[in-house]
Design a protein around this motif. Structure first.
Motif, PDB file in Angstrom:
ATOM      1  N   ASP A 242      -5.184 -20.223  29.653  1.00 52.06           N
ATOM      2  CA  ASP A 242      -5.112 -18.765  29.538  1.00 52.06           C
ATOM      3  C   ASP A 242      -6.453 -18.232  30.024  1.00 52.06           C
ATOM      4  N   THR A 243      -6.470 -17.707  31.234  1.00 49.89           N
ATOM      5  CA  THR A 243      -7.730 -17.265  31.855  1.00 49.89           C
ATOM      6  C   THR A 243      -8.008 -15.776  31.626  1.00 49.89           C
ATOM      7  N   ARG A 244      -7.297 -15.166  30.674  1.00 48.43           N
ATOM      8  CA  ARG A 244      -7.553 -13.747  30.386  1.00 48.43           C
ATOM      9  C   ARG A 244      -8.845 -13.538  29.612  1.00 48.43           C
ATOM     10  N   PHE A 245      -9.389 -14.599  29.041  1.00 49.03           N
ATOM     11  CA  PHE A 245     -10.642 -14.464  28.288  1.00 49.03           C
ATOM     12  C   PHE A 245     -11.516 -15.685  28.550  1.00 49.03           C
ATOM     13  N   GLY A 246     -12.796 -15.579  28.172  1.00 48.32           N
ATOM     14  CA  GLY A 246     -13.776 -16.631  28.446  1.00 48.32           C
ATOM     15  C   GLY A 246     -13.702 -17.767  27.440  1.00 48.32           C
ATOM     16  N   MET A 247     -14.813 -17.974  26.720  1.00 45.63           N
ATOM     17  CA  MET A 247     -14.888 -19.061  25.730  1.00 45.63           C
ATOM     18  C   MET A 247     -14.580 -20.416  26.351  1.00 45.63           C
ATOM     19  N   LYS A 276     -19.203 -31.792  24.025  1.00 43.80           N
ATOM     20  CA  LYS A 276     -18.799 -30.488  24.562  1.00 43.80           C
ATOM     21  C   LYS A 276     -18.719 -29.461  23.440  1.00 43.80           C
ATOM     22  N   ALA A 277     -18.695 -28.184  23.807  1.00 45.80           N
ATOM     23  CA  ALA A 277     -18.676 -27.122  22.796  1.00 45.80           C
ATOM     24  C   ALA A 277     -18.020 -25.867  23.360  1.00 45.80           C
ATOM     25  N   ILE A 278     -17.522 -25.028  22.446  1.00 45.95           N
ATOM     26  CA  ILE A 278     -17.097 -23.668  22.806  1.00 45.95           C
ATOM     27  C   ILE A 278     -17.882 -22.691  21.950  1.00 45.95           C
ATOM     28  N   CYS A 279     -18.149 -21.521  22.503  1.00 47.39           N
ATOM     29  CA  CYS A 279     -18.901 -20.490  21.775  1.00 47.39           C
ATOM     30  C   CYS A 279     -17.951 -19.345  21.432  1.00 47.39           C
ATOM     31  N   ILE A 280     -17.789 -19.084  20.125  1.00 46.25           N
ATOM     32  CA  ILE A 280     -16.910 -18.006  19.651  1.00 46.25           C
ATOM     33  C   ILE A 280     -17.743 -16.738  19.495  1.00 46.25           C
ATOM     34  N   ARG A 364      -9.958 -23.224  20.948  1.00 42.35           N
ATOM     35  CA  ARG A 364     -10.252 -22.008  21.719  1.00 42.35           C
ATOM     36  C   ARG A 364      -9.130 -20.985  21.539  1.00 42.35           C
ATOM     37  N   LEU A 365      -7.890 -21.441  21.627  1.00 45.11           N
ATOM     38  CA  LEU A 365      -6.746 -20.539  21.478  1.00 45.11           C
ATOM     39  C   LEU A 365      -6.588 -20.066  20.034  1.00 45.11           C
ATOM     40  N   ASP A 380      -6.113  -8.752  27.153  1.00 45.90           N
ATOM     41  CA  ASP A 380      -5.365  -7.553  27.524  1.00 45.90           C
ATOM     42  C   ASP A 380      -3.887  -7.922  27.666  1.00 45.90           C
ATOM     43  N   PRO A 381      -3.012  -7.376  26.808  1.00 47.98           N
ATOM     44  CA  PRO A 381      -1.587  -7.738  26.885  1.00 47.98           C
ATOM     45  C   PRO A 381      -0.935  -7.304  28.192  1.00 47.98           C
TER      46      PRO A 381
END
Length: 553
Positions: A242-247, A276-280, A364-365, A380-381
């Motif tokens: 889902d490329t609508r947001f980063g993270m 590895k990591a994700i930033c919220i 992430r999701l 953005d829907p």
């Protein structure tokens, strides 16, 4: 003079006493509404009918639920009375829009690109690999038909038969048991072409979606961006990003490699070891402690992956069990690499590359869902983020037996031209000519360039997949009669329409869907049949004692 008021009174009494949803016939004079009383929200908002007579054609008994979109009804009740649920404005809109989209697709393919609409058989035989298929008994003892999970073999045979541009609105069947938001029978826009390459298929599908997309849902911009399978897994932890947001997932192996922590050094020393990591963003403000704990628990239970959290305090310092092993310089480097801001929360994992990426991709999701539930605007829907995912591996290790291989797509997918030699020496390293189309994190289509050489197809089946090629002898023989190079794709129509209308479930875009457990609650199917009806099919059912008693009752 008294007859007109009496007629109006009769009409008023009849309509006010008729139960809701009754069928009535009203006769009267059509006239324009008085100035200022027009209703632009209604198709008939400029006129009114001055009723003279009325007749109830059919009374409606008491409804099991109110037919209004804002009235909450249980899923089971809706499906039991599906014919009533279909009267709701939302389902009416969904099914009518579905019809319009399919009609536009037919126009584009047949009228503009010379495709031939061909119906293929529903009763066929078992296909090796892939999803489980439904069996249909025949009158020959011990012999069964299979309902095809896709028209895959037939569309390849049509290419060999010279129908070089085929399409079909195809009914497909998969016996996958109880799976959320899956249907045992579903619909594909099935396409196959001869003398085509991957880019040709992609351009055709982009044009098809652009042509058939409803105007009210905004324009479709082409060409769609593309990403390799390896890139998708490394950056998003999934093959349908889902490329609508980063993270995005960030590799922090180099930063942690200098830590004096035994288990970290040990993991990173392995060939596929990684950190590895994700930033919220603003995670400390929007997420509660119980949310973070549930995220970590989910990674542990679903992926057997431990997760560590790191919080950026208001003074810029880091709060984590990890900080006692990090010097100031390493903390600053971690903040820089992850672009951490005050109140951000980092979820960090160390382990096998694929497991770490998959776990962080899932978190992430889940994190995005939690942030949006707490009030953050993240996705953005109305946005349309189409994406091609390419260069999949041709084979993957079987989950139940990693020493054996299975097709990542299906056994008819051709190897990447640059990797053909590896097919015979190291098949685990072969990339495929398989491509998936993703929209906002949902897979809406998948296809491939096919193997058109009988010898190569037999090698894949027998030597790599260890399948009995005799089951596909008809296809293997057909490939020996001058089969052209060919490829194709199938779009999941149910999923595509559900994304267009913004429905969370594909059941809301299918007229008569099955329940979560694959049952038709309206007609009570599947149902029992008598031993006499089974006799011609040479089938005898052995009933468990409890079910025998239940049947009697």
């Amino acid at each position: 003079m008294d007859s007109v008021p009496k007629a109006h009174s009769h009409v008023r009494n009849l309509l006010s006493n008729a139960p809701v949803e009754s069928v009535v016939r009203v006769t009267g004079i059509v006239s324009s509404r008085p100035p200022g009383q027009e209703n632009p929200k209604m198709p008939t908002g400029d006129i009114e009918v001055k009723a003279e007579t009325a007749e109830v054609l059919n009374f409606c008994k008491k409804l099991p639920f109110e037919i209004k979109d804002f009235i909450k009804k249980s899923e089971a009740l809706r499906m039991q009375y599906r014919y009533l649920d279909l009267r709701s404005s939302q389902l009416q809109y969904n099914l009518r829009l579905r019809s319009q989209v399919v009609m536009r697709m037919r126009e584009y393919l047949c009228n503009h690109h010379g495709f031939v609409d061909v119906e293929t058989p529903t009763l066929f035989k078992r296909t090796p690999g892939g999803a489980k298929e439904f069996l249909v008994p025949s009158r020959e003892a011990g012999k069964f038909y299979s309902l095809p999970q896709s028209p895959q073999q037939f569309k390849q045979l049509l290419m060999i038969g010279g129908l070089d541009r085929y399409f079909q609105v195809a009914r497909c069947y998969r016996d996958e048991g109880s799976r959320p938001d899956r249907q045992p029978e579903f619909t594909q826009i099935d396409i196959e072409m001869s003398f085509v390459d991957q880019a040709g298929i992609q351009r055709l599908i982009e044009g098809l979606l652009q042509y058939s997309w409803p105007e009210e849902r905004g324009p479709v911009m082409t060409p769609f961006p593309s990403m390799t399978y390896d890139e998708a897994l490394a950056d998003y932890g999934t093959d349908k990003p889902d490329t609508r947001f980063g993270m995005k997932i960030v590799d922090i192996s180099d930063t942690l490699r200098r830590l004096d922590v035994g288990f970290v050094q040990n993991v990173l020393s392995y060939p596929h070891g990684t950190a590895k990591a994700i930033c919220i963003p603003q995670g400390a403000r929007y997420l509660k402690n119980k949310d973070l704990e549930s995220l970590k628990e989910a990674a542990k239970s679903q992926f057997k992956q431990e997760i560590m959290d790191v919080i950026c305090r208001p003074d810029g310092s880091l709060k984590s069990l990890l900080t006692r092993f990090l010097g100031e310089e390493q903390q600053s480097e971690l903040i820089r690499v992850l672009n951490m801001q005050v109140d951000d929360v980092v979820l960090l994992a160390v382990g096998d590359h694929k497991r770490v990426c998959s776990a962080l991709g899932s978190l992430r999701l889940e994190s995005a869902d939690l942030l949006e539930a707490a009030g953050m605007v993240l996705r953005d829907p109305a946005a349309l983020h189409f994406l091609w995912v390419v260069d999949f591996p041709l084979f993957l290790p079987k989950e139940e037996n990693p020493s054996e291989l299975e097709s990542a797509h299906h056994p008819f997918t051709a190897p990447h031209p640059l990797d053909t030699n590896l097919l015979y020496s190291d098949p685990t390293k072969v990339r495929s000519q398989h491509y998936d189309l993703v929209l906002n994190g949902s897979e809406i289509g998948g296809g491939s360039i096919r193997i058109h050489n009988a010898e190569q197809q037999r090698f894949v089946l027998e030597k790599v997949l260890k399948e009995d090629s005799e089951v596909l002898s008809h296809l293997l023989e057909a490939l020996e009669f001058g089969a052209p190079p060919h490829g194709g794709i199938a779009l999941g129509l149910d999923r595509l329409i559900s994304l267009i209308v913004g429905s969370p479930s594909i059941r809301d875009v299918i007229a008569f869907p099955k329940s979560f457990k694959g049952r038709d609650l309206m007609g009570n199917a599947p149902d029992y049949v008598t031993p006499e009806e089974l006799e011609p099919y040479h089938i005898h059912v052995s009933w468990p004692a409890a079910e025998t008693e239940a049947k009697k009752n």
